[in-house]
Design a protein around this motif. Structure first.
Motif, PDB file in Angstrom:
ATOM      1  N   PHE A   6      -5.266  -6.120  -7.421  1.00  0.00           N
ATOM      2  CA  PHE A   6      -4.835  -6.322  -6.175  1.00  0.00           C
ATOM      3  C   PHE A   6      -3.691  -7.314  -6.193  1.00  0.00           C
ATOM      4  O   PHE A   6      -3.689  -8.511  -6.660  1.00  0.00           O
ATOM      5  N   LEU A   7      -2.790  -7.010  -5.479  1.00  0.00           N
ATOM      6  CA  LEU A   7      -1.604  -7.967  -5.369  1.00  0.00           C
ATOM      7  C   LEU A   7      -1.214  -8.065  -3.872  1.00  0.00           C
ATOM      8  O   LEU A   7      -1.396  -7.481  -3.118  1.00  0.00           O
ATOM      9  N   ARG A   8      -0.513  -9.537  -3.707  1.00  0.00           N
ATOM     10  CA  ARG A   8      -0.037  -9.492  -2.236  1.00  0.00           C
ATOM     11  C   ARG A   8       1.223  -8.281  -2.151  1.00  0.00           C
ATOM     12  O   ARG A   8       1.553  -7.872  -2.893  1.00  0.00           O
ATOM     13  N   PRO A   9       1.226  -8.222  -0.632  1.00  0.00           N
ATOM     14  CA  PRO A   9       2.152  -6.931  -0.239  1.00  0.00           C
ATOM     15  C   PRO A   9       3.336  -6.984  -0.870  1.00  0.00           C
ATOM     16  O   PRO A   9       3.986  -5.787  -1.119  1.00  0.00           O
ATOM     17  N   ALA A  44      -3.722  -3.872  -0.840  1.00  0.00           N
ATOM     18  CA  ALA A  44      -4.643  -3.690   0.469  1.00  0.00           C
ATOM     19  C   ALA A  44      -4.129  -4.150   1.759  1.00  0.00           C
ATOM     20  O   ALA A  44      -4.038  -5.431   1.807  1.00  0.00           O
ATOM     21  N   ARG A  45      -3.800  -3.529   2.590  1.00  0.00           N
ATOM     22  CA  ARG A  45      -3.112  -4.068   3.973  1.00  0.00           C
ATOM     23  C   ARG A  45      -4.191  -3.701   4.798  1.00  0.00           C
ATOM     24  O   ARG A  45      -5.185  -3.036   4.782  1.00  0.00           O
ATOM     25  N   ASP A  46      -4.016  -4.340   6.335  1.00  0.00           N
ATOM     26  CA  ASP A  46      -4.698  -4.056   7.182  1.00  0.00           C
ATOM     27  C   ASP A  46      -4.768  -2.523   8.024  1.00  0.00           C
ATOM     28  O   ASP A  46      -4.035  -2.434   8.994  1.00  0.00           O
ATOM     29  N   ASN A  65       0.125   6.757   9.291  1.00  0.00           N
ATOM     30  CA  ASN A  65      -0.915   7.057  10.241  1.00  0.00           C
ATOM     31  C   ASN A  65      -2.420   7.367   9.318  1.00  0.00           C
ATOM     32  O   ASN A  65      -3.456   7.945   9.893  1.00  0.00           O
ATOM     33  N   TYR A  66      -2.251   6.994   8.214  1.00  0.00           N
ATOM     34  CA  TYR A  66      -3.465   6.994   7.140  1.00  0.00           C
ATOM     35  C   TYR A  66      -4.055   5.800   6.947  1.00  0.00           C
ATOM     36  O   TYR A  66      -3.127   4.789   6.698  1.00  0.00           O
ATOM     37  N   SER A 103       5.635  -0.269   2.910  1.00  0.00           N
ATOM     38  CA  SER A 103       4.779   0.037   3.853  1.00  0.00           C
ATOM     39  C   SER A 103       3.535  -0.951   4.442  1.00  0.00           C
ATOM     40  O   SER A 103       3.482  -1.913   3.608  1.00  0.00           O
ATOM     41  N   ASP A 104       3.323  -0.599   5.606  1.00  0.00           N
ATOM     42  CA  ASP A 104       2.273  -1.588   6.448  1.00  0.00           C
ATOM     43  C   ASP A 104       0.852  -1.089   6.011  1.00  0.00           C
ATOM     44  O   ASP A 104       0.013  -1.639   6.710  1.00  0.00           O
ATOM     45  N   THR A 105       0.828   0.234   5.411  1.00  0.00           N
ATOM     46  CA  THR A 105      -0.420   0.850   5.032  1.00  0.00           C
ATOM     47  C   THR A 105      -0.752   0.372   3.725  1.00  0.00           C
ATOM     48  O   THR A 105       0.116   0.222   2.902  1.00  0.00           O
TER      49      THR A 105
END
Length: 148
Positions: A4-7, A20-22, A110-111, A140-142
């Motif tokens: 897991f890394l920062r965005p 892993a994002r919101d 959307n996913y 991506s924000d996803t």
């Protein structure tokens, strides 16, 4: 192994990486394929994960121009056949025309999770010559899984 890394971290790990994002309020795995053996392996591996946790699967391929639209359709149909052979149902397939990075981010928003596959490149090349997978990972924000 999943790291897991920062965005905005550099996904230089030799193993699969997840940002892993919101996006837990969304549903489904958005599996991207370009038809290569490596991306088909990523589709298979991530579909098993999606199936195990009960998430619907959407297969996606982007054609840079209309000239390649049939190839993109063939990519998703081949991936669908691969998953059918191992007993995994695909909820839907999608094909888009345009810049692959832009289309993946746009449609994948959307996913719950976007799944991409980075080519078999060295750590050096991943840092200095970003790929579509790297650009999706960063843009991506996803949540994004880069399967290696």
């Amino acid at each position: 192994k999943v790291v897991f890394l920062r965005p905005l971290g550099l996904p230089t790990s030799p193993c699969s990486v997840m940002a892993a994002r919101d996006s837990l309020d969304k549903e489904g795995f958005f599996l991207c394929t370009d038809g290569t053996a490596r991306s088909m392996q990523a589709v298979r591996r991530s579909a098993v994960l999606a199936h195990a946790i009960g998430q619907p699967i959407t297969l996606f391929s982007a054609a840079p121009t209309r000239k390649f639209q049939n190839a993109a359709r063939e990519n998703v149909e081949n991936a669908k056949a691969l998953l059918k052979a191992i007993g995994i149902e695909v909820a839907q397939t999608k094909v888009a025309i345009g810049d692959p990075t832009t289309k993946i981010i746009e449609h994948g928003a959307n996913y719950q999770t976007i799944v991409v596959s980075d080519g078999a490149r060295s750590k050096f090349h991943r840092v200095f010559r970003p790929s579509v997978a790297f650009d999706v990972f960063r843009g991506s924000d996803t949540s994004v899984i880069d399967v290696r």
